[in-house]
Scaffold this motif. Structure first.
Motif, PDB file in Angstrom:
ATOM      1  N   ILE A  32      -5.104  -2.210 -17.926  1.00 31.99           N
ATOM      2  CA  ILE A  32      -5.726  -1.862 -16.650  1.00 31.99           C
ATOM      3  C   ILE A  32      -7.154  -1.379 -16.864  1.00 31.99           C
ATOM      4  CG2 ILE A  32      -5.645  -0.154 -14.768  1.00 31.99           C
ATOM      5  CD1 ILE A  32      -2.572  -0.597 -14.789  1.00 31.99           C
ATOM      6  N   LYS A  33      -7.379  -0.629 -17.917  1.00 34.67           N
ATOM      7  CA  LYS A  33      -8.738  -0.171 -18.226  1.00 34.67           C
ATOM      8  C   LYS A  33      -9.656  -1.357 -18.544  1.00 34.67           C
ATOM      9  CE  LYS A  33      -7.891   4.474 -19.994  1.00 34.67           C
ATOM     10  NZ  LYS A  33      -7.923   5.340 -21.191  1.00 34.67           N
ATOM     11  N   GLU A  34      -9.138  -2.329 -19.289  1.00 32.43           N
ATOM     12  CA  GLU A  34      -9.928  -3.482 -19.704  1.00 32.43           C
ATOM     13  C   GLU A  34     -10.161  -4.484 -18.582  1.00 32.43           C
ATOM     14  OE1 GLU A  34      -8.109  -5.255 -23.167  1.00 32.43           O
ATOM     15  OE2 GLU A  34      -8.017  -3.329 -24.187  1.00 32.43           O
ATOM     16  N   PHE A  35      -9.188  -4.627 -17.681  1.00 32.65           N
ATOM     17  CA  PHE A  35      -9.268  -5.664 -16.645  1.00 32.65           C
ATOM     18  C   PHE A  35      -8.707  -5.147 -15.318  1.00 32.65           C
ATOM     19  CE2 PHE A  35      -7.659 -10.066 -15.253  1.00 32.65           C
ATOM     20  CZ  PHE A  35      -8.874 -10.413 -14.694  1.00 32.65           C
ATOM     21  N   PRO A  36      -9.376  -4.144 -14.709  1.00 37.22           N
ATOM     22  CA  PRO A  36      -8.866  -3.563 -13.470  1.00 37.22           C
ATOM     23  C   PRO A  36      -8.830  -4.550 -12.303  1.00 37.22           C
ATOM     24  CG  PRO A  36     -11.053  -2.721 -13.949  1.00 37.22           C
ATOM     25  CD  PRO A  36     -10.618  -3.516 -15.147  1.00 37.22           C
ATOM     26  N   GLU A  37      -9.624  -5.621 -12.386  1.00 27.68           N
ATOM     27  CA  GLU A  37      -9.643  -6.626 -11.315  1.00 27.68           C
ATOM     28  C   GLU A  37      -8.289  -7.325 -11.163  1.00 27.68           C
ATOM     29  OE1 GLU A  37     -11.788  -6.649 -13.969  1.00 27.68           O
ATOM     30  OE2 GLU A  37     -13.571  -5.820 -12.998  1.00 27.68           O
ATOM     31  N   MET A  50       3.819   3.918   2.894  1.00 24.37           N
ATOM     32  CA  MET A  50       3.087   3.948   1.618  1.00 24.37           C
ATOM     33  C   MET A  50       3.996   4.247   0.429  1.00 24.37           C
ATOM     34  SD  MET A  50       0.034   3.012   2.334  1.00 24.37           S
ATOM     35  CE  MET A  50      -1.071   3.494   1.025  1.00 24.37           C
ATOM     36  N   MET A  51       5.306   4.013   0.580  1.00 21.51           N
ATOM     37  CA  MET A  51       6.262   4.146  -0.519  1.00 21.51           C
ATOM     38  C   MET A  51       6.237   2.837  -1.302  1.00 21.51           C
ATOM     39  SD  MET A  51       8.803   5.904  -2.042  1.00 21.51           S
ATOM     40  CE  MET A  51       9.353   7.073  -0.820  1.00 21.51           C
ATOM     41  N   ILE A  52       6.163   2.936  -2.611  1.00 23.43           N
ATOM     42  CA  ILE A  52       6.078   1.748  -3.450  1.00 23.43           C
ATOM     43  C   ILE A  52       7.399   0.977  -3.454  1.00 23.43           C
ATOM     44  CG2 ILE A  52       5.739   0.886  -5.797  1.00 23.43           C
ATOM     45  CD1 ILE A  52       3.908   3.311  -6.271  1.00 23.43           C
ATOM     46  N   LEU A  53       7.285  -0.320  -3.176  1.00 28.86           N
ATOM     47  CA  LEU A  53       8.427  -1.225  -3.263  1.00 28.86           C
ATOM     48  C   LEU A  53       8.356  -2.047  -4.549  1.00 28.86           C
ATOM     49  CD1 LEU A  53       8.442  -2.546   0.416  1.00 28.86           C
ATOM     50  CD2 LEU A  53       9.824  -0.699  -0.548  1.00 28.86           C
ATOM     51  N   GLY A  54       7.159  -2.267  -5.031  1.00 24.47           N
ATOM     52  CA  GLY A  54       6.947  -3.017  -6.266  1.00 24.47           C
ATOM     53  C   GLY A  54       5.650  -2.586  -6.928  1.00 24.47           C
ATOM     54  N   GLY A  55       5.736  -2.172  -8.179  1.00 28.42           N
ATOM     55  CA  GLY A  55       4.531  -1.787  -8.900  1.00 28.42           C
ATOM     56  C   GLY A  55       4.459  -0.321  -9.275  1.00 28.42           C
ATOM     57  N   ASN A  56       5.604   0.350  -9.361  1.00 32.34           N
ATOM     58  CA  ASN A  56       5.610   1.776  -9.733  1.00 32.34           C
ATOM     59  C   ASN A  56       4.896   2.041 -11.054  1.00 32.34           C
ATOM     60  OD1 ASN A  56       7.166   3.826  -8.038  1.00 32.34           O
ATOM     61  ND2 ASN A  56       8.525   2.053  -7.957  1.00 32.34           N
ATOM     62  N   MET A  57       5.156   1.211 -12.043  1.00 34.32           N
ATOM     63  CA  MET A  57       4.555   1.448 -13.353  1.00 34.32           C
ATOM     64  C   MET A  57       3.063   1.130 -13.352  1.00 34.32           C
ATOM     65  SD  MET A  57       7.081   2.871 -14.660  1.00 34.32           S
ATOM     66  CE  MET A  57       6.238   3.356 -16.124  1.00 34.32           C
ATOM     67  N   LYS A  60       1.499   4.229 -11.844  1.00 33.52           N
ATOM     68  CA  LYS A  60       1.423   5.324 -12.813  1.00 33.52           C
ATOM     69  C   LYS A  60       0.373   5.037 -13.882  1.00 33.52           C
ATOM     70  CE  LYS A  60       6.086   7.119 -12.295  1.00 33.52           C
ATOM     71  NZ  LYS A  60       7.349   7.443 -12.944  1.00 33.52           N
ATOM     72  N   ALA A  61       0.326   3.806 -14.358  1.00 30.24           N
ATOM     73  CA  ALA A  61      -0.652   3.437 -15.379  1.00 30.24           C
ATOM     74  C   ALA A  61      -2.074   3.494 -14.819  1.00 30.24           C
ATOM     75  CB  ALA A  61      -0.345   2.045 -15.920  1.00 30.24           C
ATOM     76  N   SER A  62      -2.243   3.155 -13.562  1.00 24.71           N
ATOM     77  CA  SER A  62      -3.569   3.236 -12.927  1.00 24.71           C
ATOM     78  C   SER A  62      -4.040   4.681 -12.865  1.00 24.71           C
ATOM     79  CB  SER A  62      -3.524   2.632 -11.520  1.00 24.71           C
ATOM     80  OG  SER A  62      -3.267   1.251 -11.580  1.00 24.71           O
ATOM     81  N   LYS A  63      -3.118   5.591 -12.561  1.00 24.83           N
ATOM     82  CA  LYS A  63      -3.460   7.017 -12.569  1.00 24.83           C
ATOM     83  C   LYS A  63      -3.851   7.453 -13.974  1.00 24.83           C
ATOM     84  CE  LYS A  63      -0.252   9.551 -10.568  1.00 24.83           C
ATOM     85  NZ  LYS A  63       0.850  10.134  -9.813  1.00 24.83           N
ATOM     86  N   TRP A  71      -5.452  -1.710  -5.370  1.00 25.16           N
ATOM     87  CA  TRP A  71      -5.144  -2.673  -4.323  1.00 25.16           C
ATOM     88  C   TRP A  71      -3.670  -2.594  -3.979  1.00 25.16           C
ATOM     89  CZ3 TRP A  71      -8.498  -5.448  -1.524  1.00 25.16           C
ATOM     90  CH2 TRP A  71      -9.823  -5.481  -1.978  1.00 25.16           C
ATOM     91  N   ILE A  72      -3.384  -2.657  -2.695  1.00 26.86           N
ATOM     92  CA  ILE A  72      -1.994  -2.686  -2.224  1.00 26.86           C
ATOM     93  C   ILE A  72      -1.819  -3.853  -1.255  1.00 26.86           C
ATOM     94  CG2 ILE A  72      -1.672  -0.191  -2.439  1.00 26.86           C
ATOM     95  CD1 ILE A  72      -1.808  -0.160   0.730  1.00 26.86           C
ATOM     96  N   ASP A  73      -0.585  -4.208  -1.040  1.00 24.88           N
ATOM     97  CA  ASP A  73      -0.208  -5.144   0.010  1.00 24.88           C
ATOM     98  C   ASP A  73       0.978  -4.510   0.715  1.00 24.88           C
ATOM     99  OD1 ASP A  73      -0.132  -7.347   1.645  1.00 24.88           O
ATOM    100  OD2 ASP A  73       0.192  -8.796   0.032  1.00 24.88           O
ATOM    101  N   THR A  74       0.933  -4.460   2.030  1.00 25.23           N
ATOM    102  CA  THR A  74       1.989  -3.805   2.795  1.00 25.23           C
ATOM    103  C   THR A  74       3.023  -4.832   3.247  1.00 25.23           C
ATOM    104  OG1 THR A  74       0.380  -2.193   3.586  1.00 25.23           O
ATOM    105  CG2 THR A  74       2.464  -2.301   4.766  1.00 25.23           C
ATOM    106  N   ALA A  75       4.287  -4.569   2.935  1.00 28.36           N
ATOM    107  CA  ALA A  75       5.384  -5.434   3.354  1.00 28.36           C
ATOM    108  C   ALA A  75       5.753  -5.091   4.783  1.00 28.36           C
ATOM    109  CB  ALA A  75       6.587  -5.233   2.436  1.00 28.36           C
ATOM    110  N   ASP A  76       5.896  -6.094   5.600  1.00 24.82           N
ATOM    111  CA  ASP A  76       6.300  -5.899   7.004  1.00 24.82           C
ATOM    112  C   ASP A  76       7.810  -5.785   7.071  1.00 24.82           C
ATOM    113  OD1 ASP A  76       3.671  -6.072   7.921  1.00 24.82           O
ATOM    114  OD2 ASP A  76       3.790  -8.256   8.097  1.00 24.82           O
ATOM    115  N   GLY A  77       8.285  -4.793   7.839  1.00 25.19           N
ATOM    116  CA  GLY A  77       9.708  -4.631   8.060  1.00 25.19           C
ATOM    117  C   GLY A  77      10.406  -4.048   6.877  1.00 25.19           C
TER     118      GLY A  77
END
Length: 77
Positions: A32-37, A50-57, A60-63, A71-77
């Motif tokens: 993530i540090k090398e390629f944050p894009e 704003m509860m994570i459905l996919g991408g918890n790790m 945490k690694a981004s923090k 970047w996030i994507d919000t799941a509908d429903g």
């Protein structure tokens, strides 16, 4: 809808079944540090609360990598 948000606005999912530790986690942080894009290409998926459905790790690694926004994507429903 893909958007960039502050890390503190995202809530980790306590029921997350996936956990990576030690060297694998350190490799993820370094990646993530090398390629944050890459986080734009593979955003963290959240629900309307704003509860994570996919991408918890990745969250945490981004923090750990010192990012302030991801970047996030919000799941509908």
């Amino acid at each position: 809808m893909k958007q960039q948000v502050k890390l503190y606005k995202i809530k980790g999912n306590p029921l997350n079944p996936r956990i990576i530790k030690n060297d694998k986690f350190k490799k993820l942080v370094a990646s993530i540090k090398e390629f944050p894009e890459m986080l734009k290409l593979r955003p963290i998926i959240v629900d309307e609360n704003m509860m994570i459905l996919g991408g918890n790790m990745r969250w945490k690694a981004s923090k750990e990598a010192g990012l302030k926004e991801v970047w996030i994507d919000t799941a509908d429903g």
